[in-house]
Motif scaffolding. Sequence first.
Motif, short mmCIF file in Angstrom:
data_model
loop_
_atom_site.label_atom_id
_atom_site.label_comp_id
_atom_site.label_asym_id
_atom_site.label_seq_id
_atom_site.Cartn_x
_atom_site.Cartn_y
_atom_site.Cartn_z
N THR A 1 0.83 -1.21 0.00
CA THR A 1 0.00 0.00 0.00
C THR A 1 0.86 1.26 0.00
O THR A 1 0.56 2.24 -0.68
N PHE A 2 1.94 1.22 0.77
CA PHE A 2 2.87 2.35 0.79
C PHE A 2 3.45 2.61 -0.60
O PHE A 2 3.51 3.76 -1.05
N ILE A 3 3.87 1.54 -1.29
CA ILE A 3 4.42 1.69 -2.64
C ILE A 3 3.37 2.26 -3.58
O ILE A 3 3.65 3.14 -4.40
N GLU A 4 2.13 1.78 -3.44
CA GLU A 4 1.04 2.25 -4.28
C GLU A 4 0.78 3.75 -4.07
O GLU A 4 0.64 4.52 -5.02
N ILE A 5 0.73 4.17 -2.78
CA ILE A 5 0.48 5.58 -2.47
C ILE A 5 1.67 6.43 -2.90
O ILE A 5 1.51 7.56 -3.40
N VAL B 1 -4.14 1.67 4.52
CA VAL B 1 -3.80 3.08 4.34
C VAL B 1 -3.61 3.76 5.70
O VAL B 1 -2.70 4.58 5.87
N MET B 2 -4.45 3.40 6.66
CA MET B 2 -4.31 3.98 8.00
C MET B 2 -2.96 3.62 8.61
O MET B 2 -2.29 4.48 9.19
N PHE B 3 -2.55 2.35 8.47
CA PHE B 3 -1.26 1.93 9.01
C PHE B 3 -0.12 2.67 8.32
O PHE B 3 0.85 3.07 8.98
N VAL B 4 -0.21 2.83 7.00
CA VAL B 4 0.82 3.56 6.27
C VAL B 4 0.93 4.99 6.81
O VAL B 4 2.03 5.49 7.09
N GLY B 5 -0.21 5.65 6.99
CA GLY B 5 -0.21 7.02 7.50
C GLY B 5 0.36 7.11 8.91
O GLY B 5 1.16 8.01 9.21
N ILE B 6 -0.03 6.18 9.78
CA ILE B 6 0.44 6.21 11.17
C ILE B 6 1.94 5.96 11.24
O ILE B 6 2.67 6.63 11.99
N ILE B 7 2.43 5.01 10.44
CA ILE B 7 3.87 4.72 10.42
C ILE B 7 4.65 5.92 9.90
O ILE B 7 5.70 6.28 10.45
N ILE B 8 4.13 6.57 8.85
CA ILE B 8 4.79 7.76 8.32
C ILE B 8 4.83 8.87 9.37
O ILE B 8 5.84 9.55 9.53
N MET B 9 3.73 9.04 10.10
CA MET B 9 3.71 10.04 11.18
C MET B 9 4.80 9.76 12.21
O MET B 9 5.53 10.67 12.64
N GLY B 10 4.91 8.50 12.62
CA GLY B 10 5.91 8.14 13.62
C GLY B 10 7.32 8.37 13.13
O GLY B 10 8.16 8.94 13.85
N ILE B 11 7.60 7.96 11.88
CA ILE B 11 8.95 8.12 11.33
C ILE B 11 9.31 9.58 11.16
O ILE B 11 10.41 10.02 11.52
N THR B 12 8.39 10.37 10.60
CA THR B 12 8.66 11.80 10.41
C THR B 12 8.83 12.51 11.75
O THR B 12 9.64 13.43 11.87
N GLY B 13 8.07 12.08 12.77
CA GLY B 13 8.22 12.66 14.10
C GLY B 13 9.61 12.40 14.66
O GLY B 13 10.24 13.29 15.25
#
Length: 259
Positions: free
Chosen positions: A47-51, A226-238
């Motif tokens: 999903t991450f690759i797709e987005i 998609v929710m997991f992708v968003g949450i993981i991105i939030m954590g990494i960017t934080g």
Amino acid sequence: MKVKNKNKKQVLSMMTWVIILLIWWIVTNTGLIQSQLVPSPQKTWETFIEIAKNGYNGTSLLGQLGISFYRMFVALFFALFAGIPLGLLSGYFLTFQAIFDPIVQFYRPLPPLAYYTLLVLWLGIDETSKVTLLFLAAFAPIYVAGVSAVKQVKEDYILSGQSLGASKLQLFFTVIFPSCLPQIFTGIRTAVGVSYTTLIAAEMVAATSGIGWMVIDASRYLKSDVMFVGIIIMGITGILLDLGIKKIESLVIFWGGKE
């Protein structure tokens, strides 16, 4: 000894994440948890690759992140521009503290989303209300850190400067301000964390773009991947934001840890 402890810490941190990923893979690939609730690691990656390739709802992933960071960095700029001088002045002069401290102490404990509805009512649902909300969330920790830092400056430093004939202005810029920098950076780190979480919450409440909006929009259609992708991105960017501030701090406060 410090290098050895640092290496040990890094190994333990890596092992922790390996164990978490392993548990995640086991519970999702053995059917212990339904994929609609928790997607598998491989599904999340796909999903991450797709987005990353096609974006989400017509906006690229970098576009969603860019919108979020634009809101936060604009608010942080104004919070730094106002919070550091006012915090230092309030710590140095009782008059400033008497004026500004009651206001900050009143709204500081309030959950930002509690007055976000008022900001939307007054300023509209566009970027102005969001930036104002983030400014207020970031201003308080920076201001409080500045006030506290001035009060903790060692009196010996001030007396030494005075004995050498330093004026009040020279004393402020050569003694007080450098002494306050470590605690100010602590306040900045806190402000970035608070403003980032506030940003995500605000985007989930009233927005049509941004990484927080992407997660809440996906939840409406039960797109857990998609929710997991968003949450993981939030954590990494934080984490990356915090590391960036630490790096800047080590460059600015180059005397840190040195006697």
